[in-house]
Design a protein around this motif. Structure first.
Motif, mmCIF file in Angstrom:
data_model
loop_
_atom_site.group_PDB
_atom_site.id
_atom_site.type_symbol
_atom_site.label_atom_id
_atom_site.label_comp_id
_atom_site.label_asym_id
_atom_site.label_seq_id
_atom_site.Cartn_x
_atom_site.Cartn_y
_atom_site.Cartn_z
ATOM 1 N N TRP A 340 -47.200 0.723 -21.131
ATOM 2 C CA TRP A 340 -46.565 -0.771 -21.268
ATOM 3 C C TRP A 340 -45.244 -0.446 -21.653
ATOM 4 C CZ3 TRP A 340 -43.904 -3.803 -24.682
ATOM 5 C CH2 TRP A 340 -43.392 -4.923 -24.299
ATOM 6 N N LEU A 341 -45.036 0.270 -22.709
ATOM 7 C CA LEU A 341 -43.519 0.753 -23.087
ATOM 8 C C LEU A 341 -42.865 1.394 -21.952
ATOM 9 C CD1 LEU A 341 -44.054 1.404 -26.678
ATOM 10 C CD2 LEU A 341 -43.099 -0.567 -25.704
ATOM 11 N N ILE A 342 -43.710 2.442 -21.413
ATOM 12 C CA ILE A 342 -43.027 3.250 -20.114
ATOM 13 C C ILE A 342 -42.625 2.407 -19.336
ATOM 14 C CG2 ILE A 342 -43.856 5.197 -18.684
ATOM 15 C CD1 ILE A 342 -45.569 6.475 -20.790
ATOM 16 N N GLY A 343 -43.473 1.432 -18.887
ATOM 17 C CA GLY A 343 -43.188 0.498 -17.678
ATOM 18 C C GLY A 343 -42.037 -0.321 -17.835
ATOM 19 N N ALA A 348 -35.100 3.977 -24.638
ATOM 20 C CA ALA A 348 -35.552 4.099 -26.030
ATOM 21 C C ALA A 348 -37.047 3.748 -26.168
ATOM 22 C CB ALA A 348 -34.823 3.188 -27.189
ATOM 23 N N LEU A 349 -37.515 2.783 -25.525
ATOM 24 C CA LEU A 349 -38.887 2.320 -25.431
ATOM 25 C C LEU A 349 -39.794 3.548 -24.608
ATOM 26 C CD1 LEU A 349 -39.005 -1.355 -24.650
ATOM 27 C CD2 LEU A 349 -39.261 -0.102 -27.073
ATOM 28 N N LEU A 350 -39.173 4.115 -23.682
ATOM 29 C CA LEU A 350 -39.918 5.167 -23.065
ATOM 30 C C LEU A 350 -40.025 6.245 -24.061
ATOM 31 C CD1 LEU A 350 -40.691 7.028 -20.560
ATOM 32 C CD2 LEU A 350 -38.293 7.551 -20.355
ATOM 33 N N TRP A 351 -39.053 6.799 -24.701
ATOM 34 C CA TRP A 351 -38.861 7.707 -25.912
ATOM 35 C C TRP A 351 -39.858 7.466 -26.809
ATOM 36 C CZ3 TRP A 351 -33.079 7.464 -25.999
ATOM 37 C CH2 TRP A 351 -32.391 8.030 -24.775
ATOM 38 N N LEU A 352 -40.005 6.141 -27.227
ATOM 39 C CA LEU A 352 -41.008 5.744 -28.365
ATOM 40 C C LEU A 352 -42.298 5.986 -27.729
ATOM 41 C CD1 LEU A 352 -41.883 4.618 -31.001
ATOM 42 C CD2 LEU A 352 -41.520 2.298 -29.809
ATOM 43 N N ALA A 353 -42.640 5.664 -26.722
ATOM 44 C CA ALA A 353 -44.000 5.846 -26.053
ATOM 45 C C ALA A 353 -44.433 7.263 -25.958
ATOM 46 C CB ALA A 353 -43.963 5.083 -24.826
ATOM 47 N N MET A 354 -43.475 8.147 -25.524
ATOM 48 C CA MET A 354 -43.772 9.461 -25.411
ATOM 49 C C MET A 354 -44.117 10.340 -26.615
ATOM 50 S SD MET A 354 -41.270 10.806 -22.450
ATOM 51 C CE MET A 354 -41.642 12.366 -22.425
ATOM 52 N N THR A 355 -43.042 9.808 -27.745
ATOM 53 C CA THR A 355 -43.185 10.607 -28.965
ATOM 54 C C THR A 355 -44.492 10.099 -29.735
ATOM 55 O OG1 THR A 355 -40.923 10.755 -29.390
ATOM 56 C CG2 THR A 355 -42.178 10.797 -31.167
ATOM 57 N N VAL A 356 -44.937 8.796 -29.672
ATOM 58 C CA VAL A 356 -46.095 8.397 -30.314
ATOM 59 C C VAL A 356 -47.381 8.923 -29.634
ATOM 60 C CG1 VAL A 356 -47.512 6.378 -31.222
ATOM 61 C CG2 VAL A 356 -44.801 6.255 -31.421
#
Length: 448
Positions: A340-343, A348-356
């Motif tokens: 959902w964050l990636i979409g 910043a939300l993409l990077w958060l989604a990938m890192t977590v």
């Protein structure tokens, strides 16, 4: 009368200890650097395939299908990994871990040089995609034998109380190798224009990787054979000769299946967030491009590397299987929120989604090497580890992600198929962790 010193546990061969911190540091460096270099070359293909290989080598197809064909061509490398696992596992179990590792790195280096020099379809026609697939097969064979040897060169040299930590060191190298591949492409993309990158710029990281391979081969020729392998061969040379595929499947069939399950959360995470997002995000997420994904990979690897070391420490206190269980549960919980964050379309939300989302990769990496090693006897260990890792990579790196990408395209760019694959990977790891805890160690072949 003095008490007798207890001997080794059944199935375990007493090993000569490695003396001196300098020796252990050398072994740790060799296992980290070698795996870093080899995963850099292997993953680099995945990144470039998603970015430029479609129009260069499959120009007749519709653009998205050309990209999917290019990504599918890398799946061939996963399919042949089990063949490489059997081939180099046999070499490593009979002639030594060091021999197997030097051969795998050399093969990867040759394939990488030729990839960097490969003419496109416009120059040599249909021979271009055929040669592309052949070179990817070479990489798959090499990496099928690399992982098990890199783990064993660390674990079998380490003192008993540090096997989990040393088993994590090659995986730190793998994490850094992924980051290095993403970082090199991102840096190149800031230096040259998109047109120049598509024309010839993509070749530079491959040729640089070949130089790194040569450095890795030199380092590996300077390390000694592992004490556990030398002790096993000295005790019974005929035992080493009996190593092979049939013996491995007999004595290690259940551990292999359990480890395949254990790997799924990590395999799915790395491949969906590496190749998958590079192909998916620029096409289906407005406001984001490939550079955003590459930056996300850099951030994620900086975080995941210390997570890997921390997971090794945690495995020594909670138990390795519990850490694997945590990784599986973490994957299940993050599947839908992460995508959902990636979409959302926000970098910043993409990077958060990938890192977590890649934390599970670090948790698995921290304990999987030592966990897998203890379930196989020395004479079958290279083959057993390599087969388990290779088959797990086929499932998590090809069988699950590629159909999910195709399904996502048919749904107009929905992240649902990718999230479901992530969820399935987590469920597999939970099941594998629970099963591993009940398995006998050192590969006893008990009748069912």
């Amino acid at each position: 009368m003095s008490a007798k010193r207890p001997g080794p546990a059944p199935g375990r061969v007493a090993a000569e200890p490695v003396r001196g911190r300098a020796s252990l540091r050398t072994i740790a460096a060799a296992s980290l650097i070698g795996n870093l270099i080899e995963i850099y070359d292997f993953i680099l293909y995945s990144f470039v395939a998603a970015l430029v290989f479609g129009p260069l080598f499959f120009p007749g197809a519709e653009p998205w299908l050309g990209t999917l064909y290019a990504i599918s061509s890398q799946a061939v490398a996963f399919v042949v990994r089990p063949v490489g696992a059997v081939l180099f596992g046999r070499i490593g179990d009979r002639f030594g871990r060091r021999t197997g590792l030097i051969l795998t790195l050399g093969m990867m280096g040759l394939a990488t040089v030729l990839l960097g020099l490969l003419p496109p379809y416009s120059a040599i026609g249909a021979a271009a995609p055929v040669l592309l697939v052949v070179l990817r097969i070479m990489q798959g064979l090499a990496y099928g034998g690399e992982w098990g040897g890199a783990i064993l060169i660390a674990v079998e040299h380490a003192p008993a109380h540090r096997k989990t930590l040393y088993g994590a060191i090659p995986q730190v190298g793998a994490t850094l190798g992924i980051g290095l591949a993403a970082g090199s492409l991102w840096l190149l993309g800031t230096v040259v224009s998109p047109a120049t990158f598509r024309l010839w710029g993509w070749r530079i990281p491959f040729l640089v990787g070949a130089v790194l391979i040569a450095v890795g081969v030199v380092i590996r020729t300077r390390i000694e054979e592992t004490p556990e392998f030398r002790a096993a061969r000295a005790r019974s040379h005929s035992t080493v000769r009996r190593a092979g595929l049939s013996a491995t499947l007999c004595e290690g069939g259940r551990p292999i299946l359990a480890m395949i399950l254990n790997w799924q959360a990590a395999a799915v995470a790395v491949l969906t967030f590496a190749t998958g997002l590079l192909a998916f995000v620029p096409r289906h997420v407005p406001g984001l491009d490939a550079a955003d994904v590459q930056i996300g990979m850099l951030i994620a690897t900086v975080v995941v590397a210390p997570v890997t070391v921390g997971a090794a420490w945690l495995g020594g206190r909670l138990g390795r299987e519990r850490v694997l269980l945590i990784a599986g549960v973490f994957t299940i919980v993050w599947a839908f929120p992460g995508y959902w964050l990636i979409g959302s379309g926000h970098p910043a939300l993409l990077w958060l989604a990938m890192t977590v989302g890649l934390v599970n990769y670090g948790l698995t990496n921290g304990v999987i090497g030592a966990t897998m090693s203890e379930h196989f006897p020395v004479r079958l260990r290279y083959t057993g580890l390599s087969i388990a890792f290779a088959v797990a990579s086929v499932l998590g790196g090809a069988v699950l992600p590629i159909p999910a990408l195709a399904w996502s395209e048919r749904l107009g760019g929905s992240t649902l198929p990718l999230a479901l694959v992530f969820l399935v990977g987590g469920l597999c790891t939970v099941g594998g962790a629970l099963w591993t805890k009940r398995l006998p160690k050192f590969g006893e072949c008990t009748p069912s």
